[in-house]
Structure formats: C-alpha cells, structure tokens
Scaffold this motif. Sequence first.
Motif, PDB file in Angstrom:
ATOM      1  N   UNK A  99       0.840  -1.204   0.000  1.00  0.00           N
ATOM      2  CA  UNK A  99       0.000   0.000   0.000  1.00  0.00           C
ATOM      3  C   UNK A  99       0.883   1.265   0.000  1.00  0.00           C
ATOM      4  N   UNK A 100       1.959   1.233   0.796  1.00  0.00           N
ATOM      5  CA  UNK A 100       2.838   2.415   0.840  1.00  0.00           C
ATOM      6  C   UNK A 100       3.405   2.691  -0.550  1.00  0.00           C
ATOM      7  N   UNK A 101       3.902   1.626  -1.197  1.00  0.00           N
ATOM      8  CA  UNK A 101       4.462   1.814  -2.544  1.00  0.00           C
ATOM      9  C   UNK A 101       3.371   2.326  -3.487  1.00  0.00           C
ATOM     10  N   UNK A 102       2.177   1.766  -3.345  1.00  0.00           N
ATOM     11  CA  UNK A 102       1.098   2.174  -4.244  1.00  0.00           C
ATOM     12  C   UNK A 102       0.735   3.641  -4.027  1.00  0.00           C
ATOM     13  N   UNK A 103       0.748   4.090  -2.773  1.00  0.00           N
ATOM     14  CA  UNK A 103       0.442   5.512  -2.517  1.00  0.00           C
ATOM     15  C   UNK A 103       1.488   6.413  -3.164  1.00  0.00           C
ATOM     16  N   UNK A 104       2.753   5.966  -3.172  1.00  0.00           N
ATOM     17  CA  UNK A 104       3.800   6.749  -3.861  1.00  0.00           C
ATOM     18  C   UNK A 104       3.448   6.875  -5.344  1.00  0.00           C
ATOM     19  N   UNK A 105       2.976   5.755  -5.908  1.00  0.00           N
ATOM     20  CA  UNK A 105       2.688   5.751  -7.351  1.00  0.00           C
ATOM     21  C   UNK A 105       1.399   6.510  -7.660  1.00  0.00           C
ATOM     22  N   UNK A 106       0.460   6.510  -6.722  1.00  0.00           N
ATOM     23  CA  UNK A 106      -0.744   7.344  -6.922  1.00  0.00           C
ATOM     24  C   UNK A 106      -0.335   8.815  -7.012  1.00  0.00           C
ATOM     25  N   UNK A 107       0.632   9.198  -6.206  1.00  0.00           N
ATOM     26  CA  UNK A 107       1.120  10.585  -6.278  1.00  0.00           C
ATOM     27  C   UNK A 107       1.702  10.884  -7.656  1.00  0.00           C
ATOM     28  N   UNK A 108       2.424   9.880  -8.201  1.00  0.00           N
ATOM     29  CA  UNK A 108       3.008  10.067  -9.544  1.00  0.00           C
ATOM     30  C   UNK A 108       1.887  10.194 -10.577  1.00  0.00           C
ATOM     31  N   UNK A 109       0.877   9.318 -10.456  1.00  0.00           N
ATOM     32  CA  UNK A 109      -0.228   9.359 -11.423  1.00  0.00           C
ATOM     33  C   UNK A 109      -0.936  10.712 -11.368  1.00  0.00           C
ATOM     34  N   UNK A 110      -1.135  11.226 -10.154  1.00  0.00           N
ATOM     35  CA  UNK A 110      -1.781  12.533 -10.025  1.00  0.00           C
ATOM     36  C   UNK A 110      -0.921  13.615 -10.672  1.00  0.00           C
ATOM     37  N   UNK A 111       0.368  13.538 -10.396  1.00  0.00           N
ATOM     38  CA  UNK A 111       1.302  14.576 -10.882  1.00  0.00           C
ATOM     39  C   UNK A 111       1.303  14.663 -12.412  1.00  0.00           C
ATOM     40  N   UNK A 112       1.163  13.493 -13.062  1.00  0.00           N
ATOM     41  CA  UNK A 112       1.233  13.533 -14.533  1.00  0.00           C
ATOM     42  C   UNK A 112      -0.169  13.470 -15.148  1.00  0.00           C
ATOM     43  N   UNK A 113      -1.176  13.645 -14.291  1.00  0.00           N
ATOM     44  CA  UNK A 113      -2.585  13.701 -14.729  1.00  0.00           C
ATOM     45  C   UNK A 113      -3.067  12.423 -15.407  1.00  0.00           C
ATOM     46  N   UNK A 114      -2.630  11.280 -14.896  1.00  0.00           N
ATOM     47  CA  UNK A 114      -3.189  10.012 -15.392  1.00  0.00           C
ATOM     48  C   UNK A 114      -4.551   9.814 -14.737  1.00  0.00           C
ATOM     49  N   UNK A 115      -5.535   9.298 -15.454  1.00  0.00           N
ATOM     50  CA  UNK A 115      -6.824   9.040 -14.803  1.00  0.00           C
ATOM     51  C   UNK A 115      -6.667   7.979 -13.707  1.00  0.00           C
ATOM     52  N   UNK A 116      -7.364   8.178 -12.594  1.00  0.00           N
ATOM     53  CA  UNK A 116      -7.287   7.213 -11.480  1.00  0.00           C
ATOM     54  C   UNK A 116      -8.715   6.804 -11.118  1.00  0.00           C
ATOM     55  N   UNK A 117      -9.004   5.517 -11.264  1.00  0.00           N
ATOM     56  CA  UNK A 117     -10.358   5.037 -10.933  1.00  0.00           C
ATOM     57  C   UNK A 117     -10.464   4.844  -9.417  1.00  0.00           C
ATOM     58  N   UNK A 118     -11.719   4.697  -8.957  1.00  0.00           N
ATOM     59  CA  UNK A 118     -11.938   4.445  -7.531  1.00  0.00           C
ATOM     60  C   UNK A 118     -11.268   3.126  -7.131  1.00  0.00           C
ATOM     61  N   UNK A 119     -11.359   2.159  -8.037  1.00  0.00           N
ATOM     62  CA  UNK A 119     -10.757   0.851  -7.768  1.00  0.00           C
ATOM     63  C   UNK A 119      -9.236   0.991  -7.587  1.00  0.00           C
ATOM     64  N   UNK A 120      -8.617   1.760  -8.493  1.00  0.00           N
ATOM     65  CA  UNK A 120      -7.167   1.962  -8.379  1.00  0.00           C
ATOM     66  C   UNK A 120      -6.818   2.659  -7.052  1.00  0.00           C
ATOM     67  N   UNK A 121      -7.617   3.667  -6.699  1.00  0.00           N
ATOM     68  CA  UNK A 121      -7.333   4.383  -5.443  1.00  0.00           C
ATOM     69  C   UNK A 121      -7.316   3.441  -4.246  1.00  0.00           C
ATOM     70  N   UNK A 122      -8.134   2.388  -4.326  1.00  0.00           N
ATOM     71  CA  UNK A 122      -8.291   1.511  -3.153  1.00  0.00           C
ATOM     72  C   UNK A 122      -7.418   0.248  -3.197  1.00  0.00           C
ATOM     73  N   UNK A 123      -6.537   0.134  -4.188  1.00  0.00           N
ATOM     74  CA  UNK A 123      -5.674  -1.060  -4.240  1.00  0.00           C
ATOM     75  C   UNK A 123      -4.935  -1.239  -2.924  1.00  0.00           C
ATOM     76  N   UNK A 124      -4.879  -2.451  -2.442  1.00  0.00           N
ATOM     77  CA  UNK A 124      -4.117  -2.846  -1.232  1.00  0.00           C
ATOM     78  C   UNK A 124      -4.655  -2.246   0.063  1.00  0.00           C
ATOM     79  N   UNK A 125      -5.919  -1.755   0.028  1.00  0.00           N
ATOM     80  CA  UNK A 125      -6.506  -1.266   1.291  1.00  0.00           C
ATOM     81  C   UNK A 125      -7.210  -2.410   1.997  1.00  0.00           C
TER      82      UNK A 125
END
Length: 285
Positions: free
Chosen positions: A259-285
């Motif tokens: 989850x920690x690694x995934x949160x780092x990558x969510x930050x990257x996705x946000x930074x480069x404006x990649x679409x993020x689904x609700x499912x992706x946001x919740x990976x490893x929760x």
Amino acid sequence: MGSLSREEILQLLLREVELLAAEGERTLPIAEEALESFRQGSVAAEHVPNPTTSPAENSAAKDPKENAIPPPPTFSLPDGDKATRWNALREIVLGCPVCRSHVKPTLKVVFGVGNLDADIFFCGEAPGADEERHGEPFVGRAGQLLNKIIEAMGLHRSDVYIGNIMNWRPEMPTPYGNRPPTQAEMEFCLPYLRAQVEIVSPKAIVALGATAVNGLLGYDPDRRLGDVRGRWHQFAGLPLMVTYHPSYLLRNPSPTAKRSAWEDLLQVMERISLPISERQRNFFL
Ligand code: URA
C-alpha cells in the motif's frame, strides 16, 4: 548445483541485511531451518534464494578494488531528434571500455529501454544476472513485478522508460547474489543516466529503492529510504518520487509495504494527470 561455503553464506546474509536496513527494516525474520543450515556451515546452493550464476560463469569475476573506476566519462551527442540522440548515446554506452571491462565477454552492458516520449522514467539500481544476459533492465523477477506495477497504473511497459543507475552488474567475489554499487561506480555511470533523462525529458522520475536514491540524490550512507520515500525531490530539474525497489516488495510482500508503494505511485499518477479510478485508489486497502 554445489554447496555454498560459510564465507559465501555470510556474504549473502550480509547483503540481505544491508538491503533491508537501507530500506528501513529494523527486525529480521529468519527461519529455524535457515539458522540450522548456517550453524552447520554449509548449505546446498539451490536452497539459497536467487543464485544468479554458476561458479564457472563467475570464475573471471574481479574484486572491484582491483579494477579502479576512472572519473566519470565526458561525451557529446549529435544534434537531432530524440531517437538520433538516444541511438548515439546507446552506442557510446554499449561501447564504453570501462563498462565493458566489468562485463564478461558472453554477457552484456545494459542500457535503458522504453518510450522516448514517456511521461514516467523508472530508475533502478543495477543489472542482475538476468539483465546482463539479456542486455535489458528489469527482465528478471523484479522486472516482472515492475511490469505488474506499471499495468496497475493503467500503462504498459512500452509506455514508460526504464533505466538503471549502473550499466553493468557490480561484480561479486562469489558466484551468487548481487551487491550494491560503490559510490565511484555510481558516479561513473551517472552521466549516462543523466543523458537518458535529458533525452526522454519525462514528467516524473521514479527512483526505485535506496541505491537509485544514492545515485540520483547524491551518495549518503546515513540516509534511510524512509527519510525520502513517498516525497517529491528533484533530479535534473525534474520531479522525482522515491519508492520501494520491486525486489524489496518481493522480499517483503506485506499489505502495508504494498500500500505504501502504491500511494507513492498514486502521487506520480496525479502529478502527470493520469486518470485514477476508484478501484485503483483503493488497491491494497
Ligand atoms: N534490479 C534493478 O535495480 N535493475 C534491474 O535492471 C534489475 C533488477
């Protein structure tokens, strides 16, 4: 396959402990069976995780101290588009006499791969046994996990760029395992990595693990990955996110680490404006 001597086992253990410590681990689970093998002073090589080469293959391995690393290389690239500059750089790196001198004749110097217009540039540590056989970064077990991570982000391996701090696999005094590169080794290869970053000019760089951080942010033996992970830094004027190395996640596949690694990558996705689904946001929760 043969047996490992006490000395070889100790070196493998030491490397493992150093890696875990660099990633911020403070405790080390160890199986009773492994302790018993160690007490007896020898263990069948097939019981050691990731034996990487056969003894014969490695017989030419040199002690890095015997092979002094010269100052970092200087070179110039032709004018032209990204492909022209990247191809010229690739030729320089594959022909680099210093890199070649660290690679056995049957194996390969490893240069980056991927999309020259990538928004994300993943930077790892150094080639391992699989990579120096194929001449491509992240093609072994860690690479398979990196591919899954990239796919979880909604991308394919061919959408991103993947490079390493090192262009050769740091030699080991034993046939088994890998070691982190020395500061001199990293400093030698850094101009090659910097040139790849400049050509690709990504929107974000992702440093995978402690060695990538030491290469990109400057060598600091006292820095722990936890001090810099999950936060934005800069390399060559570009945003740099630090996360765990896939090998660490293979060794420590806990939901918390994932989850920690995934949160780092969510930050990257946000930074480069990649679409993020609700499912992706919740990976490893
Ligand atoms: N680990 C790395 O850091 N790089 C590779 O290319 C493979 C494994």
